[in-house]
Design a protein around this motif. Structure first.
Motif, mmCIF file in Angstrom:
data_model
loop_
_atom_site.group_PDB
_atom_site.id
_atom_site.type_symbol
_atom_site.label_atom_id
_atom_site.label_comp_id
_atom_site.label_asym_id
_atom_site.label_seq_id
_atom_site.Cartn_x
_atom_site.Cartn_y
_atom_site.Cartn_z
ATOM 1 N N LEU A 142 0.853 -1.184 0.000
ATOM 2 C CA LEU A 142 0.000 0.000 0.000
ATOM 3 C C LEU A 142 0.890 1.237 0.000
ATOM 4 C CD1 LEU A 142 -2.779 1.303 0.108
ATOM 5 C CD2 LEU A 142 -2.693 1.166 2.600
ATOM 6 N N VAL A 143 0.804 2.001 -1.078
ATOM 7 C CA VAL A 143 1.624 3.200 -1.249
ATOM 8 C C VAL A 143 0.749 4.430 -1.025
ATOM 9 C CG1 VAL A 143 3.078 4.511 -2.832
ATOM 10 C CG2 VAL A 143 3.124 2.014 -2.888
ATOM 11 N N ILE A 144 1.229 5.352 -0.205
ATOM 12 C CA ILE A 144 0.491 6.566 0.135
ATOM 13 C C ILE A 144 1.350 7.772 -0.200
ATOM 14 C CG2 ILE A 144 -0.690 7.862 1.950
ATOM 15 C CD1 ILE A 144 -0.997 5.288 3.500
ATOM 16 N N ALA A 145 0.753 8.733 -0.903
ATOM 17 C CA ALA A 145 1.462 9.961 -1.258
ATOM 18 C C ALA A 145 0.631 11.165 -0.845
ATOM 19 C CB ALA A 145 1.743 10.003 -2.760
ATOM 20 N N VAL A 146 1.293 12.155 -0.243
ATOM 21 C CA VAL A 146 0.639 13.379 0.211
ATOM 22 C C VAL A 146 1.529 14.566 -0.166
ATOM 23 C CG1 VAL A 146 -0.223 14.671 2.209
ATOM 24 C CG2 VAL A 146 -0.457 12.192 2.155
ATOM 25 N N PRO A 147 0.942 15.658 -0.653
ATOM 26 C CA PRO A 147 1.759 16.845 -0.959
ATOM 27 C C PRO A 147 2.574 17.302 0.235
ATOM 28 C CG PRO A 147 -0.444 17.106 -1.875
ATOM 29 C CD PRO A 147 -0.470 15.863 -1.016
ATOM 30 N N ARG A 148 3.835 17.630 -0.004
ATOM 31 C CA ARG A 148 4.726 18.037 1.070
ATOM 32 C C ARG A 148 4.212 19.267 1.815
ATOM 33 N NH1 ARG A 148 10.089 16.201 1.293
ATOM 34 N NH2 ARG A 148 10.535 14.553 -0.220
ATOM 35 N N ALA A 149 3.601 20.210 1.086
ATOM 36 C CA ALA A 149 3.146 21.443 1.720
ATOM 37 C C ALA A 149 2.124 21.160 2.819
ATOM 38 C CB ALA A 149 2.547 22.385 0.672
ATOM 39 N N VAL A 150 1.293 20.139 2.626
ATOM 40 C CA VAL A 150 0.288 19.781 3.634
ATOM 41 C C VAL A 150 0.971 19.313 4.908
ATOM 42 C CG1 VAL A 150 -1.604 18.201 4.174
ATOM 43 C CG2 VAL A 150 -1.434 19.211 1.889
ATOM 44 N N ILE A 151 1.950 18.430 4.757
ATOM 45 C CA ILE A 151 2.649 17.877 5.916
ATOM 46 C C ILE A 151 3.518 18.929 6.585
ATOM 47 C CG2 ILE A 151 4.214 16.072 6.714
ATOM 48 C CD1 ILE A 151 1.600 15.015 5.580
ATOM 49 N N ASP A 152 4.289 19.663 5.789
ATOM 50 C CA ASP A 152 5.241 20.615 6.348
ATOM 51 C C ASP A 152 4.550 21.737 7.121
ATOM 52 O OD1 ASP A 152 7.284 19.139 5.301
ATOM 53 O OD2 ASP A 152 7.622 20.438 3.565
ATOM 54 N N SER A 153 3.412 22.224 6.603
ATOM 55 C CA SER A 153 2.720 23.314 7.300
ATOM 56 C C SER A 153 2.178 22.847 8.643
ATOM 57 C CB SER A 153 1.587 23.867 6.433
ATOM 58 O OG SER A 153 0.534 22.926 6.268
ATOM 59 N N ARG A 154 1.734 21.605 8.727
ATOM 60 C CA ARG A 154 1.262 21.059 9.996
ATOM 61 C C ARG A 154 2.407 20.873 10.980
ATOM 62 N NH1 ARG A 154 -2.914 20.141 6.820
ATOM 63 N NH2 ARG A 154 -4.881 19.324 7.661
ATOM 64 N N ALA A 155 3.526 20.352 10.494
ATOM 65 C CA ALA A 155 4.682 20.156 11.369
ATOM 66 C C ALA A 155 5.189 21.495 11.905
ATOM 67 C CB ALA A 155 5.790 19.436 10.601
#
Length: 393
Positions: A142-155
């Motif tokens: 199972l491969v999951i991809a998410v835009p970096r901007a979504v993750i980075d802004s939350r972090a």
């Protein structure tokens, strides 16, 4: 043996931060012996334009607001796991060789890039360890991809709030963790690892199909609690925020005729929401037909006979019964705090007691933080079927 460790484990509490389109939910939890202690649970309305297309526009401002929410709920130093909306991710089952670590990620990036609506270079990509059958050189992953901007802004927002961020997880992953925790409870629905989950959010509803503890299917539709709130606001001529508050009250009730009973002041008012609910049931039936078309009948027998309901609308009196009657399926509410002990205030307890299903994602995230602290790193890399993103040091 406890999934979350023992009394002797030394670790800070865990904070699940579920960031939706209109509000944020926090669940603060700790491990006491073999039991989970929920120390705080709260919902907070986001300020205008806080989040756009899943990206927090001003992470430092959001972090300051998060810190103030934590102070209101007396939440101290914690590790944190933050949610990623399922509709922002791309999930694909792909054949990959038996690799681990960065080599597996690189193989997944190469295979998944043609399925992405965004450049693979702008995404975080994770993959589960492939299931390799005897004699085969590749297996399903199972491969999951998410835009970096979504993750980075939350972090960045969690860092600004003074939190130690363990990672980010899809809403669906958090929900499945709550399900996993309840598999051995008395309910036959929870003991059966094959089931369908409906998560009703503010603006989106997702359907997950899990078979033998494996996510087989995920789809979303543009429907959420806000549609019901808008119908109430238009009928009663009140602001949307007031309508949302009415719907969240414990004495609000949905009748089988598609009539919702809400309290306005000292009297009850009635609003027809048939058309809004018809959209949800039509879309769900369409997704069921689509899932059946993808699999032979023997592979989904029993899975689509019962449903687990979570999300903001799940706690509305009469809603699960309405779905049960219209869909002809068995429907059960999630109850994410079941089996836990709570130490929050009386006011907090009264606020969440009848609507705990809306905290399913936040609770799953909090459990993730506790679990990650008590798992050995090597076991985490090679055994568990979870997919989290963490910031590089």
């Amino acid at each position: 043996m406890s999934l979350f460790g023992t009394k002797d484990d030394q670790h800070p509490p865990s904070l699940g931060v579920d960031i939706g389109s209109g509000n944020a939910k926090l669940v603060h939890a700790d491990l006491v012996g073999s039991r989970i202690e929920v120390k705080a649970a709260s919902t907070h309305t986001l300020y205008p334009d806080a989040v756009e297309n899943g990206v927090i526009k001003d992470p430092r401002k959001f972090g300051r607001k998060l810190a103030s929410w934590m102070e209101q709920s007396e939440i101290g130093p914690s590790v944190a796991v933050v949610s990623v909306p399922s509709n922002l991710a791309v999930l694909r089952w792909l054949n990959l060789p038996l690799l681990v670590g960065q080599e597996l990620r690189q193989a997944a990036q190469f295979k998944v890039k043609r399925h992405l609506p965004f450049p693979v270079e702008t995404a975080y990509v994770e993959a589960s360890i492939p299931d390799i059958l005897d004699g085969e050189i590749t297996g399903q992953s199972l491969v999951i991809a998410v835009p970096r901007a979504v993750i980075d802004s939350r972090a960045e927002a969690l860092d600004a709030a003074g939190l130690h961020t363990y990672g980010a997880e899809l809403e669906g992953q958090a929900i499945l963790r709550v399900v996993e925790r309840r598999l051995n409870q008395e309910s036959a629905l929870w003991r059966d690892a094959s089931l369908t989950i409906i998560d009703v959010g503010a603006n989106n509803t997702h359907m997950y199909v899990v078979q033998n503890q494996r996510l087989q299917f995920i789809r979303g539709v543009k429907f959420g609690t806000q549609r019901i709130a808008e119908a109430v606001a238009n009928e009663l001529k009140v602001p949307l925020a007031a309508a949302e508050s009415m719907i969240s009250q414990s004495d609000t009730e949905l009748w089988s005729e598609g009539l919702v009973k809400v309290r306005q002041g000292d009297v009850f008012k009635f609003v027809y929401v048939n058309s809004e609910l018809d959209k949800l049931t039509r879309e769900f039936l369409r997704l069921m037909r689509y899932f059946r078309s993808l699999h032979p009948e023997r592979s989904y027998a029993g899975i689509l006979d019962h449903v687990l309901l979570c999300g903001g609308l799940a706690g509305l009196q009469g809603f699960s019964e309405y779905l049960e009657e219209v869909l002809g399926l068995r429907v059960e509410r999630a109850r994410p705090f079941g089996g836990s002990v709570g130490t929050f205030t009386k006011q907090t307890f009264e606020t969440i007691a009848n609507r705990q299903e809306s905290y399913t994602v936040a609770m799953g995230l909090a459990l993730s933080g506790l679990r990650r602290q008590t798992q050995q790193e090597e076991e985490s890399k090679h055994v568990r079927r979870e997919y989290g993103w963490t910031r590089a040091a």
